[in-house]
Design an enzyme around this catalytic site. Structure first.
Site, PDB file in Angstrom:
ATOM      1  N   HIS B 241      13.333  27.999   0.157  1.00 15.85           N
ATOM      2  CA  HIS B 241      12.258  27.855  -0.836  1.00 15.85           C
ATOM      3  C   HIS B 241      11.196  28.847  -0.402  1.00 15.85           C
ATOM      4  O   HIS B 241      10.716  28.786   0.733  1.00 15.85           O
ATOM      5  CB  HIS B 241      11.719  26.409  -0.825  1.00 15.85           C
ATOM      6  CG  HIS B 241      10.680  26.151  -1.869  1.00 15.85           C
ATOM      7  ND1 HIS B 241      10.114  24.913  -2.045  1.00 15.85           N
ATOM      8  CD2 HIS B 241      10.099  26.950  -2.805  1.00 15.85           C
ATOM      9  CE1 HIS B 241       9.237  24.957  -3.046  1.00 15.85           C
ATOM     10  NE2 HIS B 241       9.214  26.184  -3.513  1.00 15.85           N
ATOM     11  N   LEU B 242      10.833  29.766  -1.277  1.00 16.01           N
ATOM     12  CA  LEU B 242      10.006  30.900  -0.883  1.00 16.01           C
ATOM     13  C   LEU B 242       8.765  30.507  -0.089  1.00 16.01           C
ATOM     14  O   LEU B 242       7.926  29.736  -0.553  1.00 16.01           O
ATOM     15  CB  LEU B 242       9.565  31.679  -2.127  1.00 16.01           C
ATOM     16  CG  LEU B 242       8.700  32.916  -1.863  1.00 16.01           C
ATOM     17  CD1 LEU B 242       9.409  33.913  -0.958  1.00 16.01           C
ATOM     18  CD2 LEU B 242       8.300  33.578  -3.177  1.00 16.01           C
ATOM     19  N   HIS B 243       8.656  31.016   1.123  1.00 21.50           N
ATOM     20  CA  HIS B 243       7.496  30.713   1.944  1.00 21.50           C
ATOM     21  C   HIS B 243       7.261  31.790   2.992  1.00 21.50           C
ATOM     22  O   HIS B 243       8.190  32.453   3.437  1.00 21.50           O
ATOM     23  CB  HIS B 243       7.666  29.363   2.658  1.00 21.50           C
ATOM     24  CG  HIS B 243       8.780  29.330   3.656  1.00 21.50           C
ATOM     25  ND1 HIS B 243      10.110  29.243   3.292  1.00 21.50           N
ATOM     26  CD2 HIS B 243       8.775  29.360   5.014  1.00 21.50           C
ATOM     27  CE1 HIS B 243      10.871  29.230   4.370  1.00 21.50           C
ATOM     28  NE2 HIS B 243      10.089  29.294   5.438  1.00 21.50           N
ATOM     29  N   PHE B 244       5.996  31.938   3.367  1.00 20.86           N
ATOM     30  CA  PHE B 244       5.589  32.761   4.492  1.00 20.86           C
ATOM     31  C   PHE B 244       5.014  31.820   5.532  1.00 20.86           C
ATOM     32  O   PHE B 244       4.615  30.707   5.217  1.00 20.86           O
ATOM     33  CB  PHE B 244       4.490  33.757   4.075  1.00 20.86           C
ATOM     34  CG  PHE B 244       4.946  34.784   3.087  1.00 20.86           C
ATOM     35  CD1 PHE B 244       5.040  34.485   1.740  1.00 20.86           C
ATOM     36  CD2 PHE B 244       5.270  36.067   3.505  1.00 20.86           C
ATOM     37  CE1 PHE B 244       5.460  35.435   0.813  1.00 20.86           C
ATOM     38  CE2 PHE B 244       5.688  37.026   2.584  1.00 20.86           C
ATOM     39  CZ  PHE B 244       5.778  36.714   1.249  1.00 20.86           C
TER      40      PHE B 244
END
Lengths: 394, 444
Positions: B241-244
């Site tokens: 799940h898109l994350h930085f």
């Protein structure tokens, strides 16, 4: 503007408390470019800039005193070099690097940046950093003695000719214009590495020694001598210059208490704390927090603070505190243990919140949130800065 | 053949359950104060709206700095304050400041931390490591399942060109909010996750908008010791799940100290350099007329890697002024059994922080014996080979520049007949490794 005024006062004091009054004149007699900064003042500002430097950079004294040295940096200043300087300051040691600086009109130029600390003789603390700037007038190839520097590309050699001239304002501007018009650029642009000659390096070192001689001489009359090398071990409870610089960036009122020393003394007090309580730094350091107690302070609150420290927990207590002028205020004091890199508790941080002043700042961060952010910032600083103790450099 | 490795995933949220438990539960209202449609209408979370810059080196006017509180300090305070608040509320699995840490003596200053509590004594899960792009799977853990108390604030661009802060704002689903949440197994103080457009449930893949958001966060925080990082799938991201990620560490990272050699300038003034004297080969991006220019150059490069199935990590450092792009191949090697048992035993998964030089070690022995050489040896395994890196560089340059507007410094990598060679290197999948017969080519 009172923040600025009190900062200027600190800057004046930086010199006046350490050197006798003729020191500025004596420094002005030196015809070299240099700055002197004080790491114990928040923002690590310039407290002195030589006439030569001001002329070279086209700034007036008022424009630079009180500012951080980074005002002379710009887009072409190598970020890694900036980082190296920052780390040298943190580790309280000298450094010599080639650096791009900018004049007030925005023109960049290369110079040799030679920075060295000046220590207090009796306590070994860093009093000032002296930075000598020598403009580099010749471009040379090679890595020289500077480690971790950029490898010179073969192109540097080809472009020798056009760079072997005095770097004065006009030629730098011309170089700039050439670069922007030639998009398939093979021209060596100001980006590339530039190395000072041995002559320039020796010159920088000599200038530093002259400055140190002046400072040493003028510190004799105040009895608070300085020297170029650390002569004594900093005392117990001493906050390193690097921790000082980091803590100085935190704008809230707070103190650090050393729980390992008898009497649980305050070993650091922020500028905001001094402003809130009306005390000077030297009046507070070494004392227990009870110095803020007065007639109406509940004696149990002193006990409370001691208990919090023993339990090693974070906690908030409401106590009545007294300023130096005997006026009182309700203080919502938040205490928290602060660990260093060993994982063990090194200090307790006490963040004050004056209850009458429960104003949200412009952006709406609540006073409680500001207190917590102070705790966080202190924790990061203390932990990180105690990690580097073991590293060996250069 | 699918390549998989087994590892114990890091728990980033208190609501993250076992894989088996995940699939068994069905979505339906939860009463858990999460971020899905069941709980969102009631959610009130602080909102920080940042000002969009027009020029990358728009430094504050230093002569006016004494007059007002600079906005950059504000986001910094918000993150620290909210994080400390969650710490005091006991939301983290352990106190990371109680973990011993040190800078290893040596030229680079690798950073080691002894952290026995980060990795659970749980059954390892299988991760597929041969596909960088995988579709989002709602059955698996994702960030809409975190508890609202783990979310610190929403983060988005302000509408009116000024920094705005709302201590308590409803989540406006229509505006595709992005949030910052805590990582309950922190590597360091302030370890947070930036989740762009959280409700859109994007898989772990970089796009221009999201990368720009991450860059803005670095710029807004204004603290050179607050860095952001990204791991692609196959480069040790565990949640698709898109994350930085981001955290505070006030010492320089070894990778930040490594020398670089400039290899290209784009016509929007973005500079691309190559890392030298560092165990992992990588590119460094900096400059650019605007922040967007820099951001787009890096995201173009990332998208190129993604589409070519090359796992990679990204480090945003120096308040967004320097960005490191590091393609890697450790997971593949691990899956193919090519990593020595000695290295595997340390259980260090070289993601962006490890590659940058910050190693979290689980065993006291590894911590006490940590050295420059050990760190170098581990990271050298992560790096692409010289030949492969050359190929990847070429792919990236082609993607960024479309073959024309780039100005390269052809210093010491020029070879004969480059045009012919170029035609024989198609965009290949990273499974077929170069055997060393292909010469390294640089575009003219």
């Amino acid at each position: 503007m009172s923040n600025m005024d009190s900062k200027l006062r600190l800057i004046q004091q930086s010199f006046n408390s350490r050197y006798s009054e003729w020191v500025r004149e004596a420094l002005d007699e030196l015809s070299d470019n240099f700055t002197i900064t004080d790491p114990s003042i928040s923002g690590h500002p310039l407290v002195f800039a030589s006439r030569s430097l001001l002329k070279m950079l086209s700034y007036s004294r008022e424009e630079v005193i009180g500012q951080n040295g980074n005002i002379f940096q710009g887009p072409k200043t190598n970020r890694r070099t900036v980082m190296e300087i920052r780390e040298a300051i943190r580790e309280e040691r000298g450094i010599q690097v080639n650096l791009v600086n900018y004049r007030k009109d925005g023109t960049p130029f290369w110079m040799l940046f030679h920075m060295s600390p000046v220590f207090g003789k009796e306590d070994g603390r860093v009093i000032h950093f002296v930075a000598v700037q020598v403009p580099i007038t010749r471009r040379q190839r090679g890595n020289g003695g500077v480690r971790l520097s950029e490898e010179a590309s073969g192109l540097n050699e080809i472009m020798f000719g056009s760079c072997r001239k005095e770097v004065d304002t006009n030629s730098v501007l011309e170089l700039g214009r050439v670069l922007s018009s030639d998009s398939s650029s093979n021209v060596l642009d100001i980006e590339e590495t530039c190395e000072a000659s041995d002559f320039e390096k020796r010159r920088a070192a000599n200038v530093f020694n002259s400055i140190l001689t002046v400072l040493t001489h003028y510190s004799e009359s105040t009895g608070r001598l300085v020297c170029g090398k650390r002569c004594s071990v900093p005392g117990v409870g001493y906050i390193s210059s690097s921790l000082n610089i980091s803590l100085g960036r935190i704008k809230q009122s707070f103190v650090l208490i050393d729980p390992h020393l008898p009497g649980l003394p305050i070993v650091y007090a922020s500028d905001a704390f001094l402003k809130l309580t009306g005390y000077d730094r030297h009046e507070i350091l070494g004392l227990n927090f009870a110095v803020l107690n007065g007639a109406d302070t509940n004696t149990s609150s002193e006990y409370q603070i001691q208990e919090i420290i023993q339990n090693e927990q974070a906690c908030t207590v409401r106590i009545v505190c007294y300023r130096k002028d005997k006026s009182s205020f309700w203080n919502s004091l938040h205490l928290s243990p602060v660990r260093n890199a060993s994982g063990k508790i090194a200090y307790f941080v006490g963040v004050q919140m004056e209850e009458e002043c429960k104003n949200m700042d412009r952006h709406g961060l609540s006073p409680e949130m500001r207190q917590l952010s102070t705790v966080g910032a202190v924790k990061v600083a203390v932990r990180s800065l105690s990690m580097a103790a073991g590293s060996s450099k250069s | 053949m699918m390549l998989r490795i087994k590892r114990v995933p890091t728990v980033v949220s208190n609501y993250q359950k076992d894989e088996t438990e995940e699939t068994a539960r069905r979505s339906g209202g939860c009463g858990k104060n999460c971020l899905r449609s069941c709980c969102i209408p009631e959610a009130k979370i602080p909102l920080y709206a940042f000002k969009k810059l027009t020029k990358i080196d728009a430094e504050n006017d230093v002569l006016a700095i004494e007059e007002k509180e600079p906005p950059v300090a504000f986001l910094d305070s918000l993150i620290l304050g909210e994080w400390e608040d969650r710490m005091q509320r006991g939301l983290f699995r352990y106190d990371v400041t109680a973990c011993e840490t040190k800078v290893i003596p040596g030229e680079y200053g690798f950073i080691a931390q002894l952290n026995e509590g980060r990795h659970l004594r749980k059954r390892p899960t299988e991760f597929r490591v041969d596909k960088v792009l995988q579709p989002f799977d709602g059955n698996k853990f994702n960030f809409t399942k975190v508890g609202q108390e783990e979310v610190l604030f929403q983060f988005e661009a302000s509408e009116d060109g000024e920094v705005q802060f709302y201590p308590s704002a409803q989540i406006d689903v229509e505006s595709a909010p992005s949030v910052v949440a805590i990582n309950v197994s922190p590597i360091e103080y302030g370890h947070v996750l930036l989740i762009p457009r959280i409700l859109e449930c994007l898989p772990q893949r970089i796009d221009h908008e999201s990368f720009l958001l991450a860059l803005y966060m670095a710029v807004e925080a204004g603290n050179p010791y607050f860095r952001l990082g990204y791991n692609s799938l196959g480069a040790f991201a565990t949640i698709n799940h898109l994350h930085f990620q981001a955290y505070y560490l006030a010492v320089p990272f070894p990778i930040e100290k490594a020398p670089t050699k400039k290899i290209a300038t784009l016509n929007d003034e973005v500079l691309i350099s190559e890392l030298l004297n560092y165990p992992v080969r990588g590119l460094v991006f900096k400059g650019g007329d605007t922040l967007q220019d820099l951001s787009d150059a890096v995201s173009d490069a990332c998208i190129c890697l993604q589409e070519n199935n090359i796992p990679y990590n990204v480090l945003i450092s120096d308040c967004g002024k320097r960005i490191f792009l590091l393609p890697q191949c450790y997971a593949e090697k691990q899956a193919l059994g090519e990593v020595s048992p000695e290295l595997l035993d340390t259980q260090v998964n070289p993601a962006v922080w490890e590659i940058s030089g910050h190693m979290v070690l689980k065993r006291r022995k590894d911590y006490d014996e940590a050295s420059d050489e050990n760190a170098w040896r581990l990271l050298a395994e992560v790096s692409l080979s010289d030949e492969r890196f050359c190929e990847v560089k070429e792919l990236i340059f082609e993607a960024i520049s479309n073959g024309e507007d780039i100005i390269e410094n052809t210093a010491d990598t020029m070879l004969k007949d480059p045009i012919e060679e170029k035609n024989t290197i198609p965009k290949r999948s990273h499974r077929t490794m170069v055997a060393g017969t292909q010469e390294c080519v640089v575009q003219q």
